[in-house]
Design an enzyme around this catalytic site. Structure first.
Site, PDB file in Angstrom:
ATOM      1  N   HIS A   1       0.802  -1.224   0.000  1.00  0.00           N
ATOM      2  CA  HIS A   1       0.000   0.000   0.000  1.00  0.00           C
ATOM      3  C   HIS A   1       0.835   1.273   0.000  1.00  0.00           C
ATOM      4  CE1 HIS A   1      -3.906  -2.004   1.750  1.00  0.00           C
ATOM      5  NE2 HIS A   1      -3.432  -2.630   0.684  1.00  0.00           N
TER       6      HIS A   1
ATOM      7  N   HIS B   1      -3.495   3.168  -4.441  1.00  0.00           N
ATOM      8  CA  HIS B   1      -2.383   3.370  -3.507  1.00  0.00           C
ATOM      9  C   HIS B   1      -1.365   4.339  -4.089  1.00  0.00           C
ATOM     10  CE1 HIS B   1      -4.193   0.293  -1.163  1.00  0.00           C
ATOM     11  NE2 HIS B   1      -4.111  -0.575  -2.163  1.00  0.00           N
TER      12      HIS B   1
END
Ligand code: RB5
Length: 146
Positions: free
Chosen positions: A98, A133
């Site tokens: 992420h 992300h």
């Protein structure tokens, strides 16, 4: 992988363990830390590792101090660095998936529920997931100019 690593006196043993683990796995390690327990200042150690990383050619960096806190905070003051103070396997995976962290930090005096070497491997083996992300990382990095 090419990995740069530095530490202060609070993480001498853990850093040695990490380096051995990485080299045994075939990675190349540039070691800029200290191998004695005489006191040094963690911001200086963070700067050494991050400056070396920014020269290019490294996949990621590792910075270690007693808690991992001071040296990760210091690393994150340097433009372009996203240093994750990972706590366990889960957070290490997410730090790559992420946050696409380019540095991770450990505390040599911290008791981890997972072995730090397994935490490190979880980060190494995870893949950045991009997409939303990347949008969030772009926003994060734009905060450097505030
Ligand atoms: C050094 O004693 C200690 O403060 C340092 O290793 C680190 O834990 C700071 O965040």
């Amino acid at each position: 992988m090419n990995i740069v690593i530095a530490n202060d006196h609070g993480a001498v043993e853990l850093t040695a363990r990490i380096i051995k683990h990485l080299e045994d796995a075939g990675h190349t390690v540039k070691y800029l830390g200290i191998d004695h327990e005489e006191s040094v200042d963690y911001p200086d150690q963070a700067e050494k590792a991050c400056s070396e990383f920014k020269k290019g050619g490294y996949d990621f960096g590792i910075v270690n101090c007693g808690t991992g806190i001071g040296i990760s905070l210091s690393a994150n003051k340097i433009k372009g660095i996203r240093c994750a103070l990972v706590q366990d396997i889960y957070s290490a995976e997410k730090a790559k998936q992420h946050n696409n962290a380019n540095f991770i930090a450990f505390g040599g005096r911290v008791e981890y529920k997972d072995d730090p070497l397994d935490i490190l491997d979880a980060y190494i083996n995870a893949k950045f997931e991009g997409d939303r992300h990347q949008r969030r990382i772009d926003k994060m990095m734009a905060l450097e100019t505030k």
